[in-house]
Design an enzyme around this catalytic site. Structure first.
Site, PDB file in Angstrom:
ATOM      1  N   GLU A 103     -12.514  -7.541  76.084  1.00 60.10           N
ATOM      2  CA  GLU A 103     -11.940  -7.232  77.390  1.00 60.10           C
ATOM      3  C   GLU A 103     -11.100  -5.962  77.221  1.00 60.10           C
ATOM      4  OE1 GLU A 103      -9.429 -10.244  79.160  1.00 60.10           O
ATOM      5  OE2 GLU A 103      -9.109  -8.993  80.930  1.00 60.10           O
ATOM      6  N   LYS A 105      -3.392  -9.939  72.037  1.00 55.99           N
ATOM      7  CA  LYS A 105      -3.090  -8.684  72.722  1.00 55.99           C
ATOM      8  C   LYS A 105      -1.830  -8.815  73.567  1.00 55.99           C
ATOM      9  CE  LYS A 105      -7.707  -8.079  73.540  1.00 55.99           C
ATOM     10  NZ  LYS A 105      -8.709  -8.030  74.579  1.00 55.99           N
ATOM     11  N   ARG A 137     -11.461 -18.427  64.667  1.00 59.73           N
ATOM     12  CA  ARG A 137     -10.679 -17.198  64.809  1.00 59.73           C
ATOM     13  C   ARG A 137     -10.106 -16.809  63.472  1.00 59.73           C
ATOM     14  NH1 ARG A 137      -9.150 -16.038  70.029  1.00 59.73           N
ATOM     15  NH2 ARG A 137      -7.466 -14.609  69.581  1.00 59.73           N
TER      16      ARG A 137
HETATM   17  P1  ATP Z   1      -6.553 -11.718  72.567  1.00 55.55           P
HETATM   18  O1  ATP Z   1      -6.043 -13.105  72.681  1.00 55.55           O
HETATM   19  O2  ATP Z   1      -5.960 -10.963  71.441  1.00 55.55           O
HETATM   20  O3  ATP Z   1      -6.497 -10.967  73.851  1.00 55.55           O
HETATM   21  P2  ATP Z   1      -9.258 -12.199  73.129  1.00 55.55           P
HETATM   22  O4  ATP Z   1     -10.107 -13.225  72.489  1.00 55.55           O
HETATM   23  O5  ATP Z   1      -8.796 -12.455  74.501  1.00 55.55           O
HETATM   24  O6  ATP Z   1      -8.072 -11.868  72.159  1.00 55.55           O
HETATM   25  P3  ATP Z   1     -11.310 -10.356  73.715  1.00 55.55           P
HETATM   26  O7  ATP Z   1     -11.210  -8.910  73.981  1.00 55.55           O
HETATM   27  O8  ATP Z   1     -11.686 -11.228  74.838  1.00 55.55           O
HETATM   28  O9  ATP Z   1      -9.938 -10.782  73.106  1.00 55.55           O
HETATM   29  O10 ATP Z   1     -12.231 -10.630  72.452  1.00 55.55           O
HETATM   30  C1  ATP Z   1     -13.464 -10.019  72.178  1.00 55.55           C
HETATM   31  C2  ATP Z   1     -14.166 -10.822  71.124  1.00 55.55           C
HETATM   32  O11 ATP Z   1     -13.398 -10.859  69.927  1.00 55.55           O
HETATM   33  C3  ATP Z   1     -14.383 -12.254  71.552  1.00 55.55           C
HETATM   34  O12 ATP Z   1     -15.691 -12.644  71.202  1.00 55.55           O
HETATM   35  C4  ATP Z   1     -13.360 -13.010  70.764  1.00 55.55           C
HETATM   36  O13 ATP Z   1     -13.778 -14.307  70.520  1.00 55.55           O
HETATM   37  C5  ATP Z   1     -13.226 -12.178  69.498  1.00 55.55           C
HETATM   38  N1  ATP Z   1     -11.909 -12.356  68.898  1.00 55.55           N
HETATM   39  C6  ATP Z   1     -10.713 -12.155  69.470  1.00 55.55           C
HETATM   40  N2  ATP Z   1      -9.709 -12.485  68.648  1.00 55.55           N
HETATM   41  C7  ATP Z   1     -10.290 -12.912  67.501  1.00 55.55           C
HETATM   42  C8  ATP Z   1      -9.787 -13.406  66.256  1.00 55.55           C
HETATM   43  N3  ATP Z   1      -8.487 -13.533  66.022  1.00 55.55           N
HETATM   44  N4  ATP Z   1     -10.692 -13.753  65.308  1.00 55.55           N
HETATM   45  C9  ATP Z   1     -12.011 -13.613  65.529  1.00 55.55           C
HETATM   46  N5  ATP Z   1     -12.541 -13.168  66.675  1.00 55.55           N
HETATM   47  C10 ATP Z   1     -11.698 -12.814  67.654  1.00 55.55           C
HETATM   48 MG    MG Z   2      -9.728 -12.507  76.259  1.00 62.55          MG
END
Ligand code: ATP
Ligand code: MG
Length: 557
Positions: free
Chosen positions: A35, A272, A262
């Site tokens: 995102e 984020k 994760r």
């Molecule tokens: P955040 O909570 O930091 O915003 P998010 O999962 O909302 O993380 P996205 O931009 O939606 O962030 O994530 C893009 C991809 O990266 C998704 O497939 C997500 O599952 C993966 N991802 C995000 N954080 C992790 C993590 N800590 N370990 C492994 N994969 C991750």
């Molecule tokens: Mg997200």
């Protein structure tokens, strides 16, 4: 586990099983779906390496899909930052796509579900809808609008799209089952009204699709074979499949959602939202502050793509959540930089040293290896003279037998130079030592092969010739948090900040330092790894960020 599957992660095993049954090689396709609401962090590195790594392994295309369904938080700068970070890590996508590319298709499909009688407009406010959700053990309550006619639903939904209704006045929901054990299936929201400009579609839309109603459909449109996400989405899989089934008859391959754990890192927060908080409250200078666990921060800190890839490979892909020791990340960068970083002498906390029997006004050019781990890297010239700097703590006036550095009456080697002996000290009127007087053995030059040069001495010190010394500014960074799991307890994670995560100091380096370019790592011998910061250009001064020390000072002795 058979021999053939040993060393493979469970995702690769799933793919191999699929290839052995009903999938063809050319049907494999993956995606990485960030995102664009912030910069990528070390957790994303795991997801990037997994998805793009599968692409490499199976020679399959990987899409970069921006999951941009929430216009409130998404911005073009993040899109650009994310693309830059992925390429810097060494990966290349097949296509760049956006969930917002599919807004029209998703809208048509939503109308189709309305016609099918499995989607309805709910005109309650969000609090009422939440109150009717029930609990995991108690069924929810059906909305009074659940049995609207198809015609009324269609008219209302079209009016929502046309901007005729206020934000919050209606939502479109899937009509599934208000008593489903999986609460995500209790008539999930598909669309909400949001009068917000979108970073790509501008004001064209005032209804925006929800994640669950977008993700699987985007996967289907792009013909993604395996849609990999983190474990918290496991309960969403049933809904992912429900939406795809509801749209049938869809032609071709149905994408599969599969979940992996994760990446959680000790002494680090990887969300984020929390990273944005650190910036907003001024605890760090921005997304690329060298203490941030973002790719941009790690890059500025001196981490290499190779070190990050090695780190996620070592940490592994599994189905169980765990916390990886940040020491492993530091170990990986040390390993990589040891092989690749040029060595230079830099005296971080200088004291003057004078060699009384060295000729005045003479500079001798000595030769040092750029990297003893890589003889092909070549050599550098190091000026040597009567007046040098060494580190304050490499000298002790009164030392015990265990002190192997410089003291009075004992010999040490100056690296790549000569053996010296401490003779006396000069003190200021406060009694502090301001200069060390030594003698040197002219026959002891390193590499000369002479008998004197092969004499065993206990210590070897780095040094810089005063006249040629290049002043530099060193930014010392350490872990941003002093607590191993800053955001896992009751307390606000901001209370666990490490007060000593940053300090700045002036230092002196040998002239070879001038050849360093921004982003290129080097080793300050006996000190650690450092990288030239982009601020150097801004301030017209050489500024080095500490990447990591030569040893781990955090793990228990
Ligand atoms: P955040 O909570 O930091 O915003 P998010 O999962 O909302 O993380 P996205 O931009 O939606 O962030 O994530 C893009 C991809 O990266 C998704 O497939 C997500 O599952 C993966 N991802 C995000 N954080 C992790 C993590 N800590 N370990 C492994 N994969 C991750
Ligand atoms: Mg997200």
């Amino acid at each position: 586990m058979s021999d053939a599957t040993k060393g493979m992660n469970f995702i690769e095993q799933i793919i191999d099983e699929d290839l052995a049954s009903n999938y063809k090689q050319n049907q494999l396709r993956f995606r990485f779906p960030p995102e664009p609401n912030g910069y990528l962090h070390i957790g994303h590195v795991k997801a990037i390496c997994l998805n793009f790594g599968l692409g490499v392994k199976y020679k399959a295309p990987v899409n970069l899909r921006f999951d941009d369904t929430n216009p409130v938080k998404e911005e073009t700068v993040y899109v650009e930052g994310i693309m830059n970070d992925i390429q810097w890590l060494g990966f290349q996508w097949d296509k760049v796509v956006y969930a917002s590319d599919y807004f029209d298709q998703l809208y048509r499909w939503a109308l189709y579900l309305i016609e099918k009688g499995v989607a309805y407009v709910d005109s309650q406010d969000s609090a009422s809808i939440a109150a009717q959700k029930g609990t995991p053990t108690q069924p929810g309550t059906e909305s009074p609008y659940r049995n609207r006619s198809i015609k009324e639903n269609r008219t209302l939904f079209e009016a929502m799209k046309a901007g005729e209704h206020k934000q919050g006045s209606h939502v479109l929901r899937a009509k599934i089952d208000m008593s489903a054990p999986n609460m995500l299936l209790r008539d999930p929201i598909m669309y909400r009204i949001l009068f917000e400009a979108h970073h790509r579609t501008g004001d064209r839309w005032c209804i925006y699709p929800m994640y669950d109603w977008t993700h699987g459909e985007s996967d289907y449109i792009e013909k993604i074979s395996h849609s990999l996400c983190t474990l918290e989405f496991k309960p969403h899989r049933e809904l992912y499949d429900w939406f795809l089934s509801a749209l049938s008859p869809l032609k071709g391959l149905r994408p599969k959602q599969r979940e992996f754990s994760r990446l959680n890192l000790s002494y680090t927060v990887t969300s984020k939202r929390k990273l944005a908080q650190l910036i907003d409250k001024g605890h760090v200078s921005g997304w690329d502050d060298p203490r941030m666990p973002t790719i941009a921060g790690l890059r500025r800190r001196g981490y290499t793509p190779k070190a990050l890839q090695q780190f996620v490979t070592t940490a592994g892909i599994s189905k169980r959540e765990n916390i990886i020791d940040v020491g492993l990340l530091e170990f990986c960068v040390r390993e990589d930089l040891n092989k690749s970083a040029a060595r230079v002498f830099s005296v971080l906390d200088p004291i003057k040293l004078t060699i009384e029997n060295f000729p005045d006004n003479q500079t001798e050019t000595l030769i040092g290896q750029l990297n003893p781990e890589d003889p092909a890297a070549g050599t550098r010239e190091i000026p040597f003279s009567k007046h040098l700097y060494i580190e304050q703590d490499d000298f002790k006036e009164n030392a015990n037998r265990k002190f192997f550095r410089l003291t009075l009456g004992k010999e040490v080697r100056l690296k790549n130079a000569y053996i010296i002996k401490g003779e006396s000290v000069v003190k200021d009127n406060m009694g502090d030592i301001v200069e060390i007087i030594c003698s040197y053995d002219p026959d002891s030059k390193s590499g000369s092969g002479s008998e004197a040069s092969q004499r065993k001495v206990k210590g070897t010190l780095h040094w810089v010739s005063q006249k040629e010394a290049v002043p530099i500014l060193v930014r010392n960074y350490d872990r941003l948090f002093a607590h191993p799991s800053p955001d896992k307890g009751e307390e606000d994670f901001l209370n666990h900040l490490n007060p000593d995560s940053f300090s700045e100091a002036k230092a002196f380096a040998e002239p070879h330092i001038r050849t360093t370019v921004v982003g290129e790592p080097c080793q300050f011998q006996r000190k650690g790894y450092y990288v030239l910061d982009p601020d150097s250009e801004k301030y017209g001064q050489l500024i080095f960020n500490k990447t990591v020390g030569l040893r781990d000072n955090w793990s228990k002795p």
